[in-house]
Design a protein around this motif. Structure first.
Motif, mmCIF file in Angstrom:
data_model
loop_
_atom_site.group_PDB
_atom_site.id
_atom_site.type_symbol
_atom_site.label_atom_id
_atom_site.label_comp_id
_atom_site.label_asym_id
_atom_site.label_seq_id
_atom_site.Cartn_x
_atom_site.Cartn_y
_atom_site.Cartn_z
ATOM 1 N N ALA A 169 9.649 22.751 -16.585
ATOM 2 C CA ALA A 169 8.536 21.789 -16.514
ATOM 3 C C ALA A 169 7.431 22.362 -15.628
ATOM 4 N N PRO A 170 6.178 22.093 -15.968
ATOM 5 C CA PRO A 170 5.091 22.574 -15.103
ATOM 6 C C PRO A 170 5.103 21.827 -13.777
ATOM 7 N N PRO A 171 4.542 22.433 -12.715
ATOM 8 C CA PRO A 171 4.476 21.740 -11.425
ATOM 9 C C PRO A 171 3.651 20.457 -11.555
ATOM 10 N N LEU A 172 4.026 19.470 -10.786
ATOM 11 C CA LEU A 172 3.316 18.195 -10.796
ATOM 12 C C LEU A 172 2.071 18.328 -9.914
ATOM 13 N N ARG A 173 0.905 18.340 -10.533
ATOM 14 C CA ARG A 173 -0.338 18.529 -9.782
ATOM 15 C C ARG A 173 -1.265 17.319 -9.831
ATOM 16 N N VAL A 174 -1.153 16.524 -10.892
ATOM 17 C CA VAL A 174 -2.029 15.358 -11.044
ATOM 18 C C VAL A 174 -1.187 14.184 -11.542
ATOM 19 N N VAL A 175 -1.324 13.051 -10.852
ATOM 20 C CA VAL A 175 -0.700 11.811 -11.300
ATOM 21 C C VAL A 175 -1.809 10.765 -11.352
ATOM 22 N N VAL A 176 -1.876 10.048 -12.467
ATOM 23 C CA VAL A 176 -2.849 8.964 -12.617
ATOM 24 C C VAL A 176 -2.080 7.663 -12.775
ATOM 25 N N ASP A 177 -2.332 6.738 -11.866
ATOM 26 C CA ASP A 177 -1.737 5.412 -11.952
ATOM 27 C C ASP A 177 -2.725 4.519 -12.679
ATOM 28 N N ASP A 178 -2.408 4.169 -13.899
ATOM 29 C CA ASP A 178 -3.225 3.256 -14.690
ATOM 30 C C ASP A 178 -2.332 2.076 -15.058
ATOM 31 N N GLY A 179 -1.696 1.525 -14.033
ATOM 32 C CA GLY A 179 -0.702 0.481 -14.263
ATOM 33 C C GLY A 179 -1.206 -0.895 -13.932
ATOM 34 N N ALA A 180 -0.270 -1.696 -13.484
ATOM 35 C CA ALA A 180 -0.576 -3.083 -13.140
ATOM 36 C C ALA A 180 -1.591 -3.135 -12.002
ATOM 37 N N HIS A 181 -2.379 -4.168 -11.989
ATOM 38 C CA HIS A 181 -3.381 -4.359 -10.931
ATOM 39 C C HIS A 181 -2.772 -5.178 -9.798
ATOM 40 N N ILE A 182 -1.568 -4.802 -9.425
ATOM 41 C CA ILE A 182 -0.821 -5.526 -8.408
ATOM 42 C C ILE A 182 -0.612 -4.593 -7.219
ATOM 43 N N ALA A 183 -0.958 -5.060 -6.043
ATOM 44 C CA ALA A 183 -0.925 -4.223 -4.838
ATOM 45 C C ALA A 183 0.430 -3.560 -4.618
ATOM 46 N N GLU A 184 1.508 -4.294 -4.766
ATOM 47 C CA GLU A 184 2.840 -3.736 -4.533
ATOM 48 C C GLU A 184 3.120 -2.561 -5.473
ATOM 49 N N HIS A 185 2.674 -2.673 -6.719
ATOM 50 C CA HIS A 185 2.885 -1.603 -7.691
ATOM 51 C C HIS A 185 2.044 -0.374 -7.342
ATOM 52 N N MET A 186 0.796 -0.593 -6.920
ATOM 53 C CA MET A 186 -0.068 0.534 -6.550
ATOM 54 C C MET A 186 0.486 1.260 -5.337
ATOM 55 N N ALA A 187 0.949 0.519 -4.344
ATOM 56 C CA ALA A 187 1.544 1.153 -3.159
ATOM 57 C C ALA A 187 2.808 1.912 -3.545
ATOM 58 N N GLN A 188 3.608 1.342 -4.436
ATOM 59 C CA GLN A 188 4.829 2.025 -4.873
ATOM 60 C C GLN A 188 4.508 3.350 -5.553
ATOM 61 N N THR A 189 3.429 3.385 -6.312
ATOM 62 C CA THR A 189 2.994 4.638 -6.930
ATOM 63 C C THR A 189 2.749 5.697 -5.867
ATOM 64 N N VAL A 190 2.078 5.319 -4.797
ATOM 65 C CA VAL A 190 1.769 6.280 -3.734
ATOM 66 C C VAL A 190 3.057 6.750 -3.068
ATOM 67 N N PHE A 191 3.938 5.844 -2.701
ATOM 68 C CA PHE A 191 5.158 6.234 -1.984
ATOM 69 C C PHE A 191 6.111 7.054 -2.838
ATOM 70 N N PHE A 192 6.154 6.790 -4.138
ATOM 71 C CA PHE A 192 7.068 7.569 -4.976
ATOM 72 C C PHE A 192 6.468 8.914 -5.379
ATOM 73 N N TRP A 193 5.254 8.899 -5.928
ATOM 74 C CA TRP A 193 4.717 10.121 -6.543
ATOM 75 C C TRP A 193 4.032 11.062 -5.572
ATOM 76 N N PHE A 194 3.340 10.561 -4.569
ATOM 77 C CA PHE A 194 2.548 11.444 -3.704
ATOM 78 C C PHE A 194 3.375 12.554 -3.050
ATOM 79 N N PRO A 195 4.556 12.268 -2.493
ATOM 80 C CA PRO A 195 5.328 13.358 -1.883
ATOM 81 C C PRO A 195 5.779 14.427 -2.880
#
Length: 159
Positions: free
Chosen positions: A29-55
């Motif tokens: 698999a190619p290295p993970l360089r870009v993640v786009v969160d185009d999901g729910a407009h719910i704060a908890e979901h957006m924060a979860q995106t950051v905590f899971f994918w950013f690291p």
């Protein structure tokens, strides 16, 4: 490509981990360089995106969280999460500062920059290596993610 677009519950850490381990962190698999969160407009979901994918993003990669709109469901991300992570961005190891004062210890060393404009934020990774084996527990929203009063450095008299 069916291995590049994933649709599911972005707040379900088990689902995110399944996508990560079976589709993205696989041999070839190619290295993970870009993640786009185009999901729910719910704060908890957006924060979860950051905590899971950013690291897990490679150094100097980016995470884009969009649809940060001024609606009730998204406001805690803008008003509670962003002030904390921006404060962590400015933690620089001053001897007067205590590393325990950072709001998000799993993220602060990984931050190079944050750029927000209207309804979108772009989080840029530092040169720190990606954390591909981050535990599920450390991948979840911490209790203070959407409540800045729980972060010691956000209290009066800190920093």
């Amino acid at each position: 490509d069916e291995d590049r677009l994933h649709c599911g519950d972005g707040n379900d850490v088990n689902y995110l981990n399944e996508v990560w381990t079976t589709s993205m962190n696989r041999v070839g698999a190619p290295p993970l360089r870009v993640v786009v969160d185009d999901g729910a407009h719910i704060a908890e979901h957006m924060a979860q995106t950051v905590f899971f994918w950013f690291p897990r993003i490679e150094p100097r990669g980016i995470l884009i969280v969009e649809d940060i709109q001024p609606i009730q469901e998204a406001n805690p991300f803008r008003a509670q999460f962003l002030p904390q992570i921006m404060k962590d961005l400015h933690y620089c190891g001053d001897p007067k500062q205590n590393e325990d004062d950072v709001c998000f210890p799993t993220l602060w060393k990984l931050l190079a920059s944050i750029h927000c404009e209207l309804h979108i934020c772009v989080f840029e990774r530092s040169d720190e290596p990606a954390i591909k084996d981050l535990s599920l527990e450390d991948s979840k929203n911490p209790k203070n993610a959407l409540d800045l009063k729980q972060c010691k450095s956000m209290m009066n008299g800190h920093w």
